[in-house]
Write a protein that holds these residues in place. Structure first.
Motif, PDB file in Angstrom:
ATOM      1  N   SER A 183      -9.019 -28.928 -14.679  1.00  0.00           N
ATOM      2  CA  SER A 183     -10.143 -28.021 -14.114  1.00  0.00           C
ATOM      3  C   SER A 183     -11.020 -27.484 -15.128  1.00  0.00           C
ATOM      4  O   SER A 183     -11.112 -26.385 -15.202  1.00  0.00           O
ATOM      5  CB  SER A 183      -9.478 -26.751 -13.352  1.00  0.00           C
ATOM      6  OG  SER A 183      -8.566 -26.168 -14.793  1.00  0.00           O
ATOM      7  N   GLY A 205     -14.351 -25.907 -16.234  1.00  0.00           N
ATOM      8  CA  GLY A 205     -15.059 -24.980 -15.593  1.00  0.00           C
ATOM      9  C   GLY A 205     -15.180 -23.463 -16.236  1.00  0.00           C
ATOM     10  O   GLY A 205     -14.202 -23.351 -16.771  1.00  0.00           O
ATOM     11  N   GLY A 240     -14.353 -20.121 -16.393  1.00  0.00           N
ATOM     12  CA  GLY A 240     -13.308 -19.303 -15.734  1.00  0.00           C
ATOM     13  C   GLY A 240     -12.485 -19.909 -14.592  1.00  0.00           C
ATOM     14  O   GLY A 240     -11.709 -19.447 -13.837  1.00  0.00           O
ATOM     15  N   THR A 241     -12.553 -21.204 -14.547  1.00  0.00           N
ATOM     16  CA  THR A 241     -11.961 -21.886 -13.364  1.00  0.00           C
ATOM     17  C   THR A 241     -10.095 -21.980 -14.048  1.00  0.00           C
ATOM     18  O   THR A 241      -9.850 -22.026 -15.129  1.00  0.00           O
ATOM     19  CB  THR A 241     -12.158 -23.442 -13.335  1.00  0.00           C
ATOM     20  OG1 THR A 241     -13.271 -23.498 -13.784  1.00  0.00           O
ATOM     21  CG2 THR A 241     -11.666 -23.872 -11.925  1.00  0.00           C
ATOM     22  N   VAL A 243      -1.455 -22.107 -20.616  1.00  0.00           N
ATOM     23  CA  VAL A 243      -0.274 -22.040 -21.781  1.00  0.00           C
ATOM     24  C   VAL A 243      -0.939 -21.202 -22.884  1.00  0.00           C
ATOM     25  O   VAL A 243      -1.913 -20.805 -23.364  1.00  0.00           O
ATOM     26  CB  VAL A 243       0.013 -23.466 -22.353  1.00  0.00           C
ATOM     27  CG1 VAL A 243       0.550 -24.282 -21.348  1.00  0.00           C
ATOM     28  CG2 VAL A 243      -1.195 -24.309 -22.773  1.00  0.00           C
ATOM     29  N   ARG A 271     -16.812 -20.007 -27.020  1.00  0.00           N
ATOM     30  CA  ARG A 271     -17.053 -20.462 -25.670  1.00  0.00           C
ATOM     31  C   ARG A 271     -15.965 -21.382 -25.364  1.00  0.00           C
ATOM     32  O   ARG A 271     -15.554 -22.104 -25.904  1.00  0.00           O
ATOM     33  CB  ARG A 271     -18.390 -21.027 -25.617  1.00  0.00           C
ATOM     34  CG  ARG A 271     -19.782 -20.210 -25.805  1.00  0.00           C
ATOM     35  CD  ARG A 271     -19.864 -19.540 -24.592  1.00  0.00           C
ATOM     36  NE  ARG A 271     -21.019 -18.651 -24.462  1.00  0.00           N
ATOM     37  CZ  ARG A 271     -21.163 -17.350 -23.899  1.00  0.00           C
ATOM     38  NH1 ARG A 271     -20.048 -17.159 -22.941  1.00  0.00           N
ATOM     39  NH2 ARG A 271     -22.073 -16.583 -23.928  1.00  0.00           N
ATOM     40  N   GLY A 272     -15.530 -21.215 -24.039  1.00  0.00           N
ATOM     41  CA  GLY A 272     -14.506 -22.228 -23.580  1.00  0.00           C
ATOM     42  C   GLY A 272     -13.261 -22.146 -24.015  1.00  0.00           C
ATOM     43  O   GLY A 272     -12.407 -22.948 -23.752  1.00  0.00           O
ATOM     44  N   GLY A 294     -11.216 -19.650 -22.976  1.00  0.00           N
ATOM     45  CA  GLY A 294     -10.273 -19.115 -22.003  1.00  0.00           C
ATOM     46  C   GLY A 294     -10.272 -17.700 -21.742  1.00  0.00           C
ATOM     47  O   GLY A 294      -9.386 -16.841 -21.273  1.00  0.00           O
ATOM     48  N   LYS A 295     -11.128 -17.048 -22.326  1.00  0.00           N
ATOM     49  CA  LYS A 295     -11.414 -15.420 -22.137  1.00  0.00           C
ATOM     50  C   LYS A 295     -11.249 -15.133 -20.648  1.00  0.00           C
ATOM     51  O   LYS A 295     -10.815 -14.065 -20.316  1.00  0.00           O
ATOM     52  CB  LYS A 295     -12.413 -15.026 -23.020  1.00  0.00           C
ATOM     53  CG  LYS A 295     -12.558 -15.339 -24.361  1.00  0.00           C
ATOM     54  CD  LYS A 295     -13.672 -14.756 -25.069  1.00  0.00           C
ATOM     55  CE  LYS A 295     -15.010 -15.437 -24.795  1.00  0.00           C
ATOM     56  NZ  LYS A 295     -15.299 -16.797 -24.799  1.00  0.00           N
ATOM     57  N   THR A 296     -12.173 -15.697 -20.047  1.00  0.00           N
ATOM     58  CA  THR A 296     -12.527 -15.267 -18.725  1.00  0.00           C
ATOM     59  C   THR A 296     -10.992 -15.548 -17.733  1.00  0.00           C
ATOM     60  O   THR A 296     -10.588 -14.635 -16.874  1.00  0.00           O
ATOM     61  CB  THR A 296     -13.816 -16.125 -17.796  1.00  0.00           C
ATOM     62  OG1 THR A 296     -14.826 -15.749 -18.626  1.00  0.00           O
ATOM     63  CG2 THR A 296     -13.678 -15.510 -16.373  1.00  0.00           C
ATOM     64  N   VAL A 297     -10.619 -16.718 -17.894  1.00  0.00           N
ATOM     65  CA  VAL A 297      -9.331 -16.793 -17.351  1.00  0.00           C
ATOM     66  C   VAL A 297      -8.324 -15.920 -17.590  1.00  0.00           C
ATOM     67  O   VAL A 297      -7.561 -15.442 -16.679  1.00  0.00           O
ATOM     68  CB  VAL A 297      -8.709 -18.341 -17.868  1.00  0.00           C
ATOM     69  CG1 VAL A 297      -7.279 -18.689 -17.589  1.00  0.00           C
ATOM     70  CG2 VAL A 297      -9.459 -19.360 -17.173  1.00  0.00           C
ATOM     71  N   GLN A 330      -9.498 -29.862 -20.767  1.00  0.00           N
ATOM     72  CA  GLN A 330      -9.655 -29.951 -19.256  1.00  0.00           C
ATOM     73  C   GLN A 330     -10.188 -31.150 -19.109  1.00  0.00           C
ATOM     74  O   GLN A 330     -10.239 -31.999 -18.148  1.00  0.00           O
ATOM     75  CB  GLN A 330      -9.972 -28.660 -18.456  1.00  0.00           C
ATOM     76  CG  GLN A 330      -9.093 -27.354 -18.657  1.00  0.00           C
ATOM     77  CD  GLN A 330      -7.728 -27.734 -18.192  1.00  0.00           C
ATOM     78  OE1 GLN A 330      -7.445 -28.379 -17.302  1.00  0.00           O
ATOM     79  NE2 GLN A 330      -6.752 -26.802 -18.621  1.00  0.00           N
TER      80      GLN A 330
END
Ligand SMILES: Nc1ncnc2c1ncn2[C@@H]1O[C@H](COP(=O)(O)OP(=O)(O)OP(=O)(O)O)[C@@H](O)[C@H]1O
Ligand SMILES: [Mg+2]
Length: 388
Positions: free
Chosen positions: A9, A11, A13-14, A20, A51-52, A54-57, A272
């Motif tokens: 996935s 994206g 915040g996807t 993990v 960037r990228g 996984g902060k938003t996740v 991803q």
């Protein structure tokens, strides 16, 4: 492989198919949220990272925890042109209406709505306020943002407490807030914490965030931990690749996983994307080999170049691109800004505005005084591919 069943996935915040390496932060935030509901002190979190990663996740995971604990929750995302006081007003409006729906006619909720009305009326571009309450003058309408924000947040916290719940706001891309706004927010939250009110904020931003706090830093450090979210360790990165496939009955060869881990350096977004492309291109039915990964590298890089990397430079000027390209020549970074200047045959002073523009736009940050670094992992490689 069956593309319909592709689990990966890439994206913004996807949610990843296997989240993990972030168990500690999720658990810690759970404790913080529970403690604050009990009126006990606890430091919230400001996640920082490239960037990228996984902060938003992770912020979204915090939100899920908060909702499970029956917090009233709102998520906001800042941007370069944010009008912070208006954003606060509209967020607090939504929150108070929710509190109001939970417990109609609670006096404190009504009062907080009135305070918010008075706050909004003072704002030059304040949001329309269409709820039928009398403005409550005093706590949040002096015109001084620091004082007004503090007043407003305390009223909202008070209203939440009276309703027997808590308020949780997540702010993504928080590095885009102006230092004066960040500072006002920290002072306000500090007051809320002193009064043990159940209003809590968690944020996420680029590594430049701590530096932007300036004078508000000592406040911020009392209320927030600043965990650095980074690339995954090799075992975690391997798990992020292997587990989603095995859930679909597909096995990765060990050397295939190793290659992905090496190529991505454990950066979640890249994991991803490599997972996705390797899966799509693998000819087998239930197995992904090292060869499959190797033959998908070109497609994967093209995908990253036209998506993940490309969007970052869409609005940059020629001078900014030249600067980024010079940084890429020097290497992955961080670099002394003077090295970049030398390469461009200019002084660091002449390049100041370009550098500042790149920082403001979130493409670069200054890890230390006189240094410059990309906020996007492996961006040097992209710039070299873009401008050979
Ligand atoms: N712990 C993780 N394990 C595996 N994949 C992850 C993990 N965290 C995030 N990802 C994946 O990484 C990608 C980027 O995540 P996310 O958008 O949250 O990053 P970010 O740090 O917010 O990036 P940006 O700064 O660009 O907003 C997503 O595709 C997501 O599924
Ligand atoms: Mg994000």
């Amino acid at each position: 492989m069956n593309r319909v069943r592709n689990p990966y996935s890439p994206g913004a915040g996807t949610p990843p198919p296997a989240l993990v390496g972030r168990g500690k932060q999720i658990k810690d935030m759970d404790v913080v949220l529970q403690r604050r509901l009990l009126g006990k002190p606890a430091k919230s979190m400001m996640l920082t990272g490239l960037r990228g990663v996984g902060k938003t996740v992770l912020l979204n995971e915090f939100s899920k925890t908060a909702l499970r604990l029956e917090y009233v929750h709102e998520h906001v995302e800042a941007n370069e042109n944010i009008d912070f006081p208006s954003m606060v007003a509209s967020t607090m409006r939504k929150i108070l209406l929710r509190l109001n729906a939970r417990q109609r006619l609670a006096g404190k909720v009504q009062r907080a709505l009135g305070v918010l009305k008075a706050f909004s009326v003072r704002l030059p571009n304040g949001p329309e306020f269409t709820i039928d309450v009398e403005a409550v003058p005093g706590p949040a309408d002096t015109g001084d943002l620091t004082s007004d924000l503090s007043g407003l947040l305390c009223e909202v916290g008070d209203a939440a407490q009276a309703t027997g719940t808590g308020v949780f706001v997540t702010i993504d891309e928080i590095q885009y807030l102006a230092p004066k706004d960040l500072s006002a927010l920290m002072v306000g939250l500090h007051r809320v914490a002193q009064l043990s009110l159940p209003l809590l904020i968690a944020g996420a931003g680029l590594p430049s965030l701590p530096g932007l706090l300036g004078e508000a830093k000592s406040y911020a450090e009392r209320m927030f931990d600043f965990p650095e979210i980074g690339s995954l360790t090799p075992p975690d990165a391997a798990e992020a690749i292997v587990v989603p496939a095995s859930d679909e009955g597909v096995a990765w060869d060990e050397d295939a996983v190793q290659l992905v881990v090496d190529l991505t350096q454990g950066y979640p977004y890249f994991l991803q994307e490599f997972g996705k492309q390797s899966w799509d291109l693998a000819p087998g039915q239930n197995r992904i080999t090292r060869n499959d990964v190797a033959s998908s590298v070109e497609v994967t890089l093209a995908e990253l170049d036209t998506g993940f990397f490309r969007v970052r430079i869409d609005k940059t000027t020629d001078a900014e691109r030249a600067y980024l390209r010079a940084m890429a020549t020097v290497g992955p970074g961080p670099h002394p800004s003077s090295d970049v200047a030398t390469l461009l045959k200019k002084t660091t002073r002449q390049l100041g505005p370009v550098r500042d523009g790149l920082i403001k736009r979130g493409l670069c940050y200054a890890p230390r005084w006189g240094e410059i670094a990309f906020t996007v992992p492996m961006f040097d490689g992209f710039m070299r591919r873009l401008m050979p």
